[in-house]
Scaffold this motif. Sequence first.
Motif, mmCIF file in Angstrom:
data_model
loop_
_atom_site.group_PDB
_atom_site.id
_atom_site.type_symbol
_atom_site.label_atom_id
_atom_site.label_comp_id
_atom_site.label_asym_id
_atom_site.label_seq_id
_atom_site.Cartn_x
_atom_site.Cartn_y
_atom_site.Cartn_z
ATOM 1 N N TYR A 148 77.249 -28.323 -36.470
ATOM 2 C CA TYR A 148 76.999 -28.051 -37.881
ATOM 3 C C TYR A 148 75.999 -29.080 -38.372
ATOM 4 O O TYR A 148 76.134 -30.273 -38.094
ATOM 5 N N VAL A 149 74.991 -28.619 -39.117
ATOM 6 C CA VAL A 149 73.955 -29.509 -39.637
ATOM 7 C C VAL A 149 73.857 -29.287 -41.139
ATOM 8 O O VAL A 149 73.605 -28.171 -41.605
ATOM 9 N N MET A 150 74.088 -30.360 -41.880
ATOM 10 C CA MET A 150 73.990 -30.332 -43.328
ATOM 11 C C MET A 150 72.827 -31.228 -43.748
ATOM 12 O O MET A 150 72.711 -32.345 -43.248
ATOM 13 N N ARG A 151 71.976 -30.729 -44.638
ATOM 14 C CA ARG A 151 70.815 -31.495 -45.104
ATOM 15 C C ARG A 151 71.011 -31.815 -46.577
ATOM 16 O O ARG A 151 71.086 -30.918 -47.411
ATOM 17 N N LYS A 152 71.089 -33.094 -46.897
ATOM 18 C CA LYS A 152 71.332 -33.554 -48.273
ATOM 19 C C LYS A 152 70.140 -33.208 -49.158
ATOM 20 O O LYS A 152 68.993 -33.464 -48.813
ATOM 21 N N GLY A 153 70.424 -32.577 -50.290
ATOM 22 C CA GLY A 153 69.377 -32.233 -51.246
ATOM 23 C C GLY A 153 68.849 -30.821 -51.098
ATOM 24 O O GLY A 153 67.994 -30.408 -51.868
ATOM 25 N N GLN A 154 69.347 -30.077 -50.114
ATOM 26 C CA GLN A 154 68.948 -28.678 -49.965
ATOM 27 C C GLN A 154 70.109 -27.793 -50.385
ATOM 28 O O GLN A 154 71.272 -28.153 -50.192
ATOM 29 N N PRO A 155 69.824 -26.638 -50.963
ATOM 30 C CA PRO A 155 70.898 -25.801 -51.510
ATOM 31 C C PRO A 155 71.694 -25.067 -50.429
ATOM 32 O O PRO A 155 71.181 -24.767 -49.358
ATOM 33 N N LEU A 156 72.936 -24.794 -50.767
ATOM 34 C CA LEU A 156 73.766 -23.947 -49.919
ATOM 35 C C LEU A 156 73.356 -22.496 -50.080
ATOM 36 O O LEU A 156 72.984 -22.073 -51.176
ATOM 37 N N ASP A 157 73.443 -21.739 -49.018
ATOM 38 C CA ASP A 157 73.262 -20.300 -49.074
ATOM 39 C C ASP A 157 74.388 -19.730 -49.944
ATOM 40 O O ASP A 157 75.531 -20.194 -49.863
ATOM 41 N N PRO A 158 74.108 -18.743 -50.802
ATOM 42 C CA PRO A 158 75.149 -18.165 -51.666
ATOM 43 C C PRO A 158 76.387 -17.674 -50.898
ATOM 44 O O PRO A 158 77.501 -17.764 -51.385
ATOM 45 N N ARG A 159 76.185 -17.181 -49.669
ATOM 46 C CA ARG A 159 77.346 -16.742 -48.867
ATOM 47 C C ARG A 159 78.230 -17.923 -48.496
ATOM 48 O O ARG A 159 79.454 -17.807 -48.445
ATOM 49 N N ASP A 160 77.603 -19.078 -48.236
ATOM 50 C CA ASP A 160 78.389 -20.270 -47.933
ATOM 51 C C ASP A 160 79.093 -20.802 -49.174
ATOM 52 O O ASP A 160 80.226 -21.277 -49.095
ATOM 53 N N VAL A 161 78.450 -20.702 -50.321
ATOM 54 C CA VAL A 161 79.091 -21.098 -51.579
ATOM 55 C C VAL A 161 80.380 -20.301 -51.754
ATOM 56 O O VAL A 161 81.434 -20.851 -52.093
ATOM 57 N N ALA A 162 80.314 -18.993 -51.497
ATOM 58 C CA ALA A 162 81.490 -18.134 -51.623
ATOM 59 C C ALA A 162 82.582 -18.558 -50.640
ATOM 60 O O ALA A 162 83.769 -18.566 -50.993
ATOM 61 N N LEU A 163 82.210 -18.927 -49.426
ATOM 62 C CA LEU A 163 83.182 -19.430 -48.443
ATOM 63 C C LEU A 163 83.882 -20.681 -48.961
ATOM 64 O O LEU A 163 85.101 -20.831 -48.837
ATOM 65 N N GLY A 164 83.113 -21.591 -49.498
ATOM 66 C CA GLY A 164 83.663 -22.835 -50.015
ATOM 67 C C GLY A 164 84.623 -22.618 -51.168
ATOM 68 O O GLY A 164 85.621 -23.315 -51.293
ATOM 69 N N ARG A 165 84.326 -21.645 -51.993
ATOM 70 C CA ARG A 165 85.210 -21.359 -53.139
ATOM 71 C C ARG A 165 86.543 -20.796 -52.676
ATOM 72 O O ARG A 165 87.570 -21.034 -53.289
ATOM 73 N N ARG A 166 86.536 -20.037 -51.570
ATOM 74 C CA ARG A 166 87.775 -19.450 -51.064
ATOM 75 C C ARG A 166 88.755 -20.522 -50.579
ATOM 76 O O ARG A 166 89.958 -20.315 -50.601
ATOM 77 N N LEU A 167 88.250 -21.664 -50.167
ATOM 78 C CA LEU A 167 89.102 -22.734 -49.676
ATOM 79 C C LEU A 167 90.079 -23.209 -50.742
ATOM 80 O O LEU A 167 91.206 -23.584 -50.449
ATOM 81 N N HIS A 168 89.677 -23.154 -51.981
ATOM 82 C CA HIS A 168 90.490 -23.687 -53.070
ATOM 83 C C HIS A 168 91.296 -22.621 -53.811
ATOM 84 O O HIS A 168 91.905 -22.906 -54.829
ATOM 85 N N GLN A 169 91.281 -21.392 -53.305
ATOM 86 C CA GLN A 169 92.078 -20.346 -53.943
ATOM 87 C C GLN A 169 93.521 -20.431 -53.455
ATOM 88 O O GLN A 169 93.776 -20.779 -52.301
ATOM 89 N N PRO A 170 94.480 -20.126 -54.324
ATOM 90 C CA PRO A 170 95.888 -20.158 -53.897
ATOM 91 C C PRO A 170 96.169 -19.120 -52.820
ATOM 92 O O PRO A 170 95.527 -18.074 -52.766
ATOM 93 N N LEU A 171 97.131 -19.440 -51.967
ATOM 94 C CA LEU A 171 97.543 -18.510 -50.907
ATOM 95 C C LEU A 171 98.256 -17.301 -51.501
ATOM 96 O O LEU A 171 98.957 -17.425 -52.492
ATOM 97 N N PRO A 172 98.090 -16.125 -50.854
ATOM 98 C CA PRO A 172 98.777 -14.926 -51.364
ATOM 99 C C PRO A 172 100.284 -14.999 -51.124
ATOM 100 O O PRO A 172 100.782 -15.688 -50.347
#
Length: 172
Positions: A148-172
């Motif tokens: 995995y390669v992360m570059r500081k100062g470059q934006p996340l792809d919108p699909r990855d943003v959506a993945l990150g948001r799912r991490l903090h959603q409550p479990l069903p």
Amino acid sequence: GCGNSALSHDLHELGYTDVTSIDFSPACIAAMRARYARYPGLRWAVMDIRALAFPDASFDVVLEKGTLDVLMVEETDPWHVSPQAAAAMRRALEEVSRVLRPGGCFISITFAQPHFRKPHYAQEAFGWSLRHAACGDGDAGAFHYFLYVMRKGQPLDPRDVALGRRLHQPLP
């Protein structure tokens, strides 16, 4: 956690002569200091990745190889990570983001597959982009690892943003 890996020395031999390595274990760091004492560009420090003692924006590159996996070692269900493990991972990644210079690169090498690891890395608050690649010898029966390669100062792809948001959603 550098552990007793020769990676820091190998990087030095490839021309990267300014390498700082950390580990949580004082015994490990003492052994590595002794083993590589004749290499002044290799520095060793006892430190917890969740509470780095380095100043903000102090590194061009942060590389971890299996260190973050330790934060998940007691998890029994990779699809539903405990709040404690998720918080430890977030704290470690916040620290990596903090010590990384603008334009710097965070490289993570792990056996953790993208559907398990990308949600942790894909947090807008870290201020980095995210790419990954599977590595291995192509043998269907072999274990692959992921880069995995992360570059500081470059934006996340919108699909990855959506993945990150799912991490903090409550479990069903």
